[in-house]
Design a protein around this motif. Structure first.
Motif, short mmCIF file in Angstrom:
data_model
loop_
_atom_site.label_atom_id
_atom_site.label_comp_id
_atom_site.label_asym_id
_atom_site.label_seq_id
_atom_site.Cartn_x
_atom_site.Cartn_y
_atom_site.Cartn_z
N LEU A 48 0.84 -1.20 0.00
CA LEU A 48 0.00 0.00 0.00
C LEU A 48 0.87 1.25 0.00
N TRP A 49 0.37 2.31 -0.63
CA TRP A 49 1.07 3.59 -0.60
C TRP A 49 0.64 4.36 0.65
N VAL A 50 1.64 4.79 1.42
CA VAL A 50 1.35 5.50 2.67
C VAL A 50 2.22 6.76 2.74
N THR A 51 1.80 7.71 3.56
CA THR A 51 2.54 8.96 3.74
C THR A 51 3.83 8.72 4.52
N GLN A 52 4.93 9.19 3.97
CA GLN A 52 6.22 9.12 4.67
C GLN A 52 6.52 10.44 5.37
N GLN A 53 6.30 11.57 4.66
CA GLN A 53 6.58 12.88 5.25
C GLN A 53 5.77 13.94 4.51
N ILE A 54 5.33 14.96 5.24
CA ILE A 54 4.63 16.10 4.66
C ILE A 54 5.53 17.34 4.79
N LEU A 55 5.75 18.03 3.66
CA LEU A 55 6.59 19.22 3.66
C LEU A 55 5.70 20.45 3.59
N ASN A 56 5.79 21.29 4.60
CA ASN A 56 5.04 22.55 4.63
C ASN A 56 6.01 23.71 4.57
N GLY A 57 5.76 24.64 3.70
CA GLY A 57 6.66 25.78 3.54
C GLY A 57 6.07 26.83 2.62
N HIS A 58 5.45 26.37 1.54
CA HIS A 58 4.73 27.30 0.66
C HIS A 58 3.46 27.78 1.36
N ASN A 59 3.07 29.02 1.07
CA ASN A 59 1.85 29.54 1.70
C ASN A 59 0.71 29.67 0.71
N SER A 60 0.84 29.00 -0.47
CA SER A 60 -0.24 29.03 -1.45
C SER A 60 -0.11 27.78 -2.35
N TRP A 61 -0.68 27.82 -3.56
CA TRP A 61 -0.70 26.67 -4.45
C TRP A 61 0.69 26.31 -4.97
N ILE A 62 0.94 25.04 -5.07
CA ILE A 62 2.18 24.54 -5.68
C ILE A 62 1.84 24.12 -7.11
N TYR A 63 2.51 24.76 -8.08
CA TYR A 63 2.20 24.51 -9.49
C TYR A 63 3.22 23.61 -10.18
N CYS A 64 4.44 23.59 -9.69
CA CYS A 64 5.48 22.83 -10.38
C CYS A 64 6.45 22.24 -9.36
N LEU A 65 6.98 21.07 -9.70
CA LEU A 65 7.85 20.36 -8.78
C LEU A 65 8.77 19.44 -9.60
N ILE A 66 10.06 19.44 -9.28
CA ILE A 66 11.02 18.58 -9.97
C ILE A 66 11.98 17.94 -8.97
N LEU A 67 12.61 16.83 -9.38
CA LEU A 67 13.60 16.11 -8.60
C LEU A 67 14.93 16.08 -9.34
N ASN A 68 16.03 16.06 -8.60
CA ASN A 68 17.32 15.87 -9.26
C ASN A 68 17.56 14.38 -9.50
N ASN A 69 18.63 14.05 -10.21
CA ASN A 69 18.91 12.65 -10.56
C ASN A 69 19.24 11.81 -9.33
N ASN A 70 19.92 12.41 -8.36
CA ASN A 70 20.25 11.67 -7.14
C ASN A 70 19.06 11.47 -6.22
N GLU A 71 17.99 12.22 -6.50
CA GLU A 71 16.76 12.16 -5.71
C GLU A 71 16.99 12.55 -4.25
N ASP A 72 17.92 13.48 -4.06
CA ASP A 72 18.12 14.06 -2.73
C ASP A 72 17.86 15.57 -2.74
#
Length: 482
Positions: A257-281
Motif C-alpha cells: 500500500l502507498w502511505v505517507t512518509q513525510q509532509i513538507l510545509n513551507g509554501h503559503n499558497s498553491w504549488i504549481y510545479c515540482l522537480i527532482l534531481n537525478n540523485n533524488e536528494d
C-alpha cells in the motif's frame, strides 16, 4: 714453425670466418623475410580501418628502397668484425710471417666480402622487388576493403538516420479509456510502466498498468485541496505530490500500500510545479506564492533555501543535465537562470530574461539549451547559452499549434531515447522530433478541443495518458512509428 703449419692455420681461420659470415647472412636474410611477412598482417587487420576507435598496427613501407644505404652501412661493420677477430687471435712468433699471413687473410676476406655483398645485394633487390609486388597487391586489397567498409558504414549511418528521422504518431486506444468526471490536473507513470497515478480533485487514484489496461487499486486522500503535481522517484519506490501549501512524500510499504512518509510545509499558497534531481536528494518546488524552494534530504526532507526573485506565480521549473542549473518561468514574464555555487552549494540567480507574455512551460533539452512556451502563442522558443559570455539568448522559434490557452499545468517533457519533445499548448499536445542536425519537426499536433487538458508521457515515450473536460475520460495513446 713450418710453412705448412701457417697454411693450415690460415685455412682454419678462413673457414671460421666463412661460417661466421654465413651465420650473419642467414640472420639478415631471416630479418628480410620477416619484413615481407609483415605485409600479411595488413590485409588481415585492415578491415578495422573504417572504425577510428580501433588502433590498427601499420608497417611503414615508405623507405623500401633502402638497399643501397644499408649496404653502405653494413660494409664497414663487416670489415670491423673481420679486423676484430684477427686482432684477438694469438700472434705468431715471427712478425714477418704474421704480417704475411695477415695480408693473405685480408685479401681472402676482401674477396669473400665482395662476393657476399654482391650476393646480399642481389637477394635484397629481389626481396625488395617482391615486396613492391606484395605492397601493390596489399594496397589494392586495402582499397577494395576500404570501399566495402565505407559502403557498409554508410548503410549503417543511413539506417540510423532513418531511424532517427522515423515519423511517428500517438494513436488513441479507445478500449483502454476510463470515465472520470472529476478534473484530473496531474498524471504520472512510473519508470517500468506498471503504475499510473491520477490527481483527481483532492484524491490520488492509483492504477495498476499492464500493456495499456489500467485497473484502480487504491485511492489516497491525504491532501485537503486539489492535487496539481505528481512525480515518481526512479531509484526508490516512492512518489511526490503537490497541492495547496503542502508536498507529500509517499512510499510503498510491506502491505503493498502507498502511505505517507513525510509532509513538507513551507509554501503559503498553491504549488504549481515540482522537480527532482537525478540523485533524488533534492526537490525544487514553485507556486503562486512567487517563490522557488529547494528541499534537501539528510535524515528527513527540509527546506534549505528559498529564491524570491519572481514577483508573480512560478509556473515551470527544469534542471539541466549537469544538474547545476535551474531555469524557471512564470506569470511575471520572467525567466530566471539559477546556478548552484561549487563552494557553499547555494543556488544563485545568475541571469534574468524578460519576455512579452506570461511563460507557462520550460524544459532543458540539452545541458545549455532550453525550450520555452509562452501563453497563447503558436510557437515555442529555443534559448541557448553563449559560450563566451555564458548568457542565454533566444536562437530560434518552432511553429506549433495552440488555440485558446491559460492553464500552466501539464508540464513539458523530453524523451531522450526517442528525441521527442512534448509540449502542451492551449488545446493541443504538440509532439516534436529533435533531429541530429539540430532541426525540429512537429510530427503530431493532437487537438482536444479544450484547453482544460492535462496529462503525462512515460519515460520511454511509449505511452501518452491525458484527461480533458470534453470527453471526461482518462485516455491512453500508444507510440507508433510509420
Amino acid at each position: 714453425m713450418t710453412q705448412d703449419y701457417y697454411k693450415q692455420k690460415i685455412e682454419q681461420l678462413t673457414e671460421t670466418l666463412l661460417d661466421q659470415f654465413e651465420s650473419s647472412f642467414n640472420k639478415f636474410e631471416n630479418y628480410l623475410d620477416s619484413l615481407i611477412n609483415s605485409t600479411d598482417s595488413i590485409n588481415s587487420n585492415y578491415q578495422q580501418i573504417a572504425f577510428p576507435s580501433v588502433n590498427v598496427p601499420q608497417t611503414n613501407f615508405e623507405n623500401l628502397n633502402f638497399a643501397q644505404q644499408l649496404f653502405r652501412e653494413i660494409q664497414p661493420l663487416i670489415k670491423q668484425n673481420v679486423n676484430n677477430q684477427v686482432k684477438h687471435k694469438k700472434k705468431p712468433i715471427y712478425q714477418e710471417q704474421n704480417l704475411q699471413m695477415l695480408g693473405v687473410k685480408q685479401n681472402m676476406t676482401l674477396e669473400f666480402q665482395k662476393l657476399k655483398i654482391e650476393k646480399i645485394q642481389n637477394q635484397m633487390e629481389q626481396k625488395v622487388s617482391d615486396k613492391d609486388v606484395l605492397l601493390q597487391q596489399s594496397n589494392k586489397n586495402k582499397s577494395l576493403l576500404y570501399n566495402q567498409s565505407n559502403s557498409e558504414l554508410f548503410e549503417t549511418i543511413q539506417t540510423n538516420n532513418q531511424s532517427n528521422f522515423q515519423s511517428f504518431t500517438y494513436q488513441l486506444v479507445s478500449k483502454y479509456s476510463i470515465s472520470q468526471n472529476e478534473c484530473c490536473r496531474a498524471i504520472a507513470i512510473n519508470k517500468d510502466c506498471s503504475i499510473v497515478l491520477a490527481g483527481c480533485g483532492k484524491e490520488i487514484k492509483v492504477f495498476e498498468f499492464k500493456q495499456g489496461f489500467m485497473k484502480q487499486i487504491q485511492i489516497l486522500s491525504e491532501h485537503n485541496n486539489d492535487v496539481h503535481t505528481l512525480n515518481f522517484m526512479k531509484k526508490s519506490n516512492q512518489f511526490i505530490s503537490g497541492s495547496y501549501q503542502s508536498i507529500i512524500i509517499w512510499q510503498y510499504n510491506q502491505n503493498n500500500l502507498w502511505v505517507t512518509q513525510q509532509i513538507l510545509n513551507g509554501h503559503n499558497s498553491w504549488i504549481y510545479c515540482l522537480i527532482l534531481n537525478n540523485n533524488e536528494d533534492l526537490i525544487i518546488s514553485g507556486g503562486s506564492d512567487n517563490t522557488i524552494k529547494f528541499w534537501t534530504k539528510k535524515n528527513e526532507w527540509t527546506c534549505q533555501q528559498t529564491v524570491k526573485d519572481h514577483f508573480n506565480s512560478v509556473f515551470g521549473l527544469s534542471l539541466n543535465q549537469q544538474q547545476n542549473k535551474v531555469v524557471s518561468c512564470g506569470n511575471d514574464k520572467q525567466i530566471l537562470i539559477i546556478e548552484q555555487q561549487r563552494q557553499n552549494k547555494e543556488w544563485i540567480v545568475i541571469q534574468k530574461i524578460t519576455v512579452e507574455l506570461s511563460t507557462l512551460r520550460v524544459r532543458f533539452i540539452e545541458n545549455d539549451m532550453f525550450i520555452l512556451s509562452q501563453c497563447g502563442q503558436d510557437q515555442i522558443s529555443i534559448f541557448e547559452m553563449n559560450s563566451i559570455n555564458k548568457q542565454f539568448t533566444k536562437t530560434k522559434d518552432i511553429v506549433v499549434k495552440c488555440g485558446s490557452d491559460g492553464y500552466c499545468l501539464f508540464p513539458s517533457q523530453y524523451i531522450n531515447s526517442k528525441s521527442i519533445l512534448l509540449m502542451k499548448n492551449g488545446e493541443y499536445v504538440n509532439l516534436i522530433k529533435k533531429k541530429q542536425n539540430g532541426q525540429y519537426l512537429t510530427e503530431q499536433s493532437i487537438h482536444f478541443g479544450t484547453n482544460v487538458l492535462f496529462g503525462g508521457i512515460s519515460d520511454d515515450g511509449e505511452y501518452l495518458i491525458t484527461w480533458e473536460n470534453k470527453s471526461k475520460e482518462i485516455q491512453l495513446r500508444r507510440y507508433n512509428e510509420q
